[in-house]
Design a protein around this motif. Sequence first.
Motif, short mmCIF file in Angstrom:
data_model
loop_
_atom_site.label_atom_id
_atom_site.label_comp_id
_atom_site.label_asym_id
_atom_site.label_seq_id
_atom_site.Cartn_x
_atom_site.Cartn_y
_atom_site.Cartn_z
N VAL A 168 57.13 144.95 115.22
CA VAL A 168 55.68 144.76 114.86
C VAL A 168 55.50 143.51 114.39
O VAL A 168 54.55 142.80 114.71
CB VAL A 168 55.49 145.84 113.86
CG1 VAL A 168 53.92 145.62 113.39
CG2 VAL A 168 55.33 147.32 114.43
N ALA A 169 56.32 142.89 113.71
CA ALA A 169 56.29 141.69 113.05
C ALA A 169 56.20 140.56 113.96
O ALA A 169 55.46 139.68 114.17
CB ALA A 169 57.55 141.09 112.01
N VAL A 170 57.14 140.76 115.26
CA VAL A 170 57.30 139.67 116.24
C VAL A 170 56.26 139.79 117.19
O VAL A 170 55.42 138.73 117.40
CB VAL A 170 58.59 139.95 117.21
CG1 VAL A 170 58.45 139.24 118.54
CG2 VAL A 170 59.87 139.92 116.21
N ASP A 171 55.57 140.95 117.27
CA ASP A 171 54.40 141.14 118.11
C ASP A 171 53.06 140.37 117.46
O ASP A 171 52.13 139.96 118.21
CB ASP A 171 54.06 142.56 118.43
CG ASP A 171 54.75 143.19 119.58
OD1 ASP A 171 55.73 142.57 119.88
OD2 ASP A 171 55.01 144.52 119.43
N ALA A 176 49.21 137.36 117.97
CA ALA A 176 47.93 136.83 117.39
C ALA A 176 47.94 135.39 117.05
O ALA A 176 46.92 134.65 116.52
CB ALA A 176 47.86 137.66 115.94
N ALA A 177 49.19 134.79 116.68
CA ALA A 177 49.47 133.58 116.45
C ALA A 177 50.11 132.38 117.60
O ALA A 177 49.11 131.35 117.64
CB ALA A 177 50.24 133.48 115.13
N HIS A 178 50.90 132.85 118.33
CA HIS A 178 51.53 131.62 119.00
C HIS A 178 51.11 131.73 120.38
O HIS A 178 50.59 130.63 120.98
CB HIS A 178 53.18 132.24 119.21
CG HIS A 178 53.78 131.07 119.71
ND1 HIS A 178 54.38 129.69 119.57
CD2 HIS A 178 54.36 131.04 120.94
CE1 HIS A 178 54.84 129.07 120.36
NE2 HIS A 178 54.91 129.86 121.32
N ALA A 269 66.38 140.90 120.31
CA ALA A 269 67.22 139.99 121.04
C ALA A 269 66.64 138.72 121.71
O ALA A 269 67.18 137.41 121.26
CB ALA A 269 68.31 140.66 122.09
N LEU A 270 65.59 138.67 122.69
CA LEU A 270 64.89 137.71 123.18
C LEU A 270 64.33 136.97 122.14
O LEU A 270 64.30 135.59 122.01
CB LEU A 270 63.96 138.30 124.06
CG LEU A 270 64.31 138.86 125.29
CD1 LEU A 270 63.17 139.22 126.20
CD2 LEU A 270 65.17 137.85 126.01
N ALA A 271 63.71 137.56 121.00
CA ALA A 271 63.17 136.67 119.83
C ALA A 271 64.23 135.93 119.10
O ALA A 271 63.79 134.78 118.87
CB ALA A 271 62.50 137.50 118.99
N LEU A 283 59.35 134.37 125.91
CA LEU A 283 58.24 134.95 125.17
C LEU A 283 57.44 135.82 126.25
O LEU A 283 56.80 136.87 126.22
CB LEU A 283 57.53 134.04 124.49
CG LEU A 283 57.91 133.20 123.40
CD1 LEU A 283 56.85 132.38 122.62
CD2 LEU A 283 58.53 134.22 122.48
N LEU A 284 57.53 135.27 127.55
CA LEU A 284 56.70 135.60 128.79
C LEU A 284 57.43 136.99 129.05
O LEU A 284 57.12 138.13 129.43
CB LEU A 284 56.77 134.95 129.85
CG LEU A 284 55.93 135.47 131.01
CD1 LEU A 284 54.54 135.56 130.55
CD2 LEU A 284 56.08 134.19 132.17
N VAL A 285 58.82 137.02 128.98
CA VAL A 285 59.48 138.29 129.26
C VAL A 285 59.33 139.37 128.10
O VAL A 285 59.20 140.50 128.51
CB VAL A 285 61.26 137.79 129.21
CG1 VAL A 285 61.81 139.26 129.57
CG2 VAL A 285 61.55 136.80 130.41
N ILE A 286 59.15 139.02 126.89
CA ILE A 286 58.71 139.79 126.02
C ILE A 286 57.54 140.65 126.36
O ILE A 286 57.37 141.91 126.07
CB ILE A 286 58.70 139.29 124.49
CG1 ILE A 286 60.22 138.78 124.11
CG2 ILE A 286 57.96 140.23 123.63
CD1 ILE A 286 60.19 138.26 122.60
N ALA A 287 56.68 139.81 126.78
CA ALA A 287 55.29 140.29 127.02
C ALA A 287 55.39 141.63 128.16
O ALA A 287 54.71 142.50 128.20
CB ALA A 287 54.16 139.20 127.27
N ILE A 288 56.32 141.02 129.28
CA ILE A 288 56.25 141.74 130.35
C ILE A 288 57.04 143.04 129.96
O ILE A 288 56.65 144.28 130.45
CB ILE A 288 57.10 141.06 131.47
CG1 ILE A 288 56.44 139.94 132.10
CG2 ILE A 288 57.58 142.10 132.37
CD1 ILE A 288 57.22 138.94 132.76
#
Length: 472
Positions: A168-171, A176-178, A269-271, A283-288
């Motif tokens: 939740v914090a990473v998202d 919202a920020a990056h 792990a990606l973060a 970060l694109l992989v996280i979104a996917i």
Amino acid sequence: MTVAAGHVSTERTAPIPVPEGMREPAKAPRLADGVELLGEYQGSGYSQPPSLVRRADGQVIQMSRLLYQVTCRIDGSRGPAAIAELASEDLGRSLTADQVRHLITSKLLPLGIIADEGAPAVPPKADPLLALRARGTLLPERAANAAGVLLRPLFRGPLVVAVVASVVAVDYWLFAAHGLGGGLRQVLRDPVDLLIVLGLTLVSAVFHECGHAVGCRYGGARPGVVGVGIYLVWLSFFTNVTDSYRLSRAGRLRTDLGGLYFNLIFILALAGIYEATSAEILLLVIAITHLEMLEQLLPFVRFDGYFILSDLVGVPDLFARVAPILRSVTARGRRDPRVTGLRRHARIVVTGWVLCVIPLLTVSIGYLVLHLPGINRALWRSASRQAHLASIAAAGHDFAMAAVDAIGALLLALSLAGSLYIVIGLARRLTTAGLRWSAGHPTRRLLAALAGLAGMAALAAFWAMQGQLRGW
């Protein structure tokens, strides 16, 4: 999986009903090799919860309490009279040797549960709607169970809470920020980075399946193989968790949600790697991965959401209820016991699901059939162009770009083959239904044949009028 590569799915062997058969069993029947008694289906949505038995081939069979108690007392040394006496004590009702003999000959023997010369050479197996096909093994059962034991601590409560809170914090930071602009610009500047995206999302897909295996093992059941196959028109990964039928509802839900939970671990792990490397493409992989998770929650095809809904309601195979529910809604008189046997809340939920899934599948499959030549022509041309670009890139020694184009061509070819497979499978099911409906009735057989020919002629005429048959 990737957005381009396919979908990931949990797999359970769908239970099958008990057929009718005719043959006198041996005096002291015994169970076939590999038959396993799983016990009562817990958290059931049935008025009378069924019990489950699994054959050596993995097929699960739903049984009434009466039939299951008879099966439990078959050991190769007891005859029908002894079985009847013991089963009567278990059931609290009188059961005769003749009744036991009838149950064995008409129910158990045709299913391949009894080891007898009259048992079918190929016992019946479920052929569920929209099932995974062309399956292959990535991790054998032993390796999947070893992974389950090794990674089982990841399902401890405090760690689960910590993982969810961290994601939740990473998202919040990411969306919202990056933002995702850096990763998108990197891919646009160098399309070869798509290979990195593809590789990481494939790793995420396999890790997702490990989550199902670990969740199954954590509850005390044994997962089967982790593999790959074709689902609808996509390349799909799966984990066989049929043994989770022996678990409680909570245990089955843990198994269902295990893949999504492992996706969250993969995101963390990606973060962490991004924190160390500042590689925006991660970060694109996280979104996917988030998009894949949302897709998995859809309950209308056999993704994780389908099994979650099935276990919440307590009905093992929702697609097997489609025809009975439709008949109960449209027909008069006697209702199908597969509907009346459900508890009221389960019947309401399953009926609502059927009323949603029927129009969705009808529109989707109907559009595919009506525009099949045009769709496949476009897929074929795109695949040919990608293959041509791959050959040009390879000739220029740009092997990374050649790999990107070759993968694109392969995925388009799989979609082409998958669309044909769906239509062929639909035609086969319709043909089988027509033959079953007209069996023993020449007039019906003639009507079915005429209806089939008329349907094919109308479809061909529509394709011709739309110009879809030109340009091949």
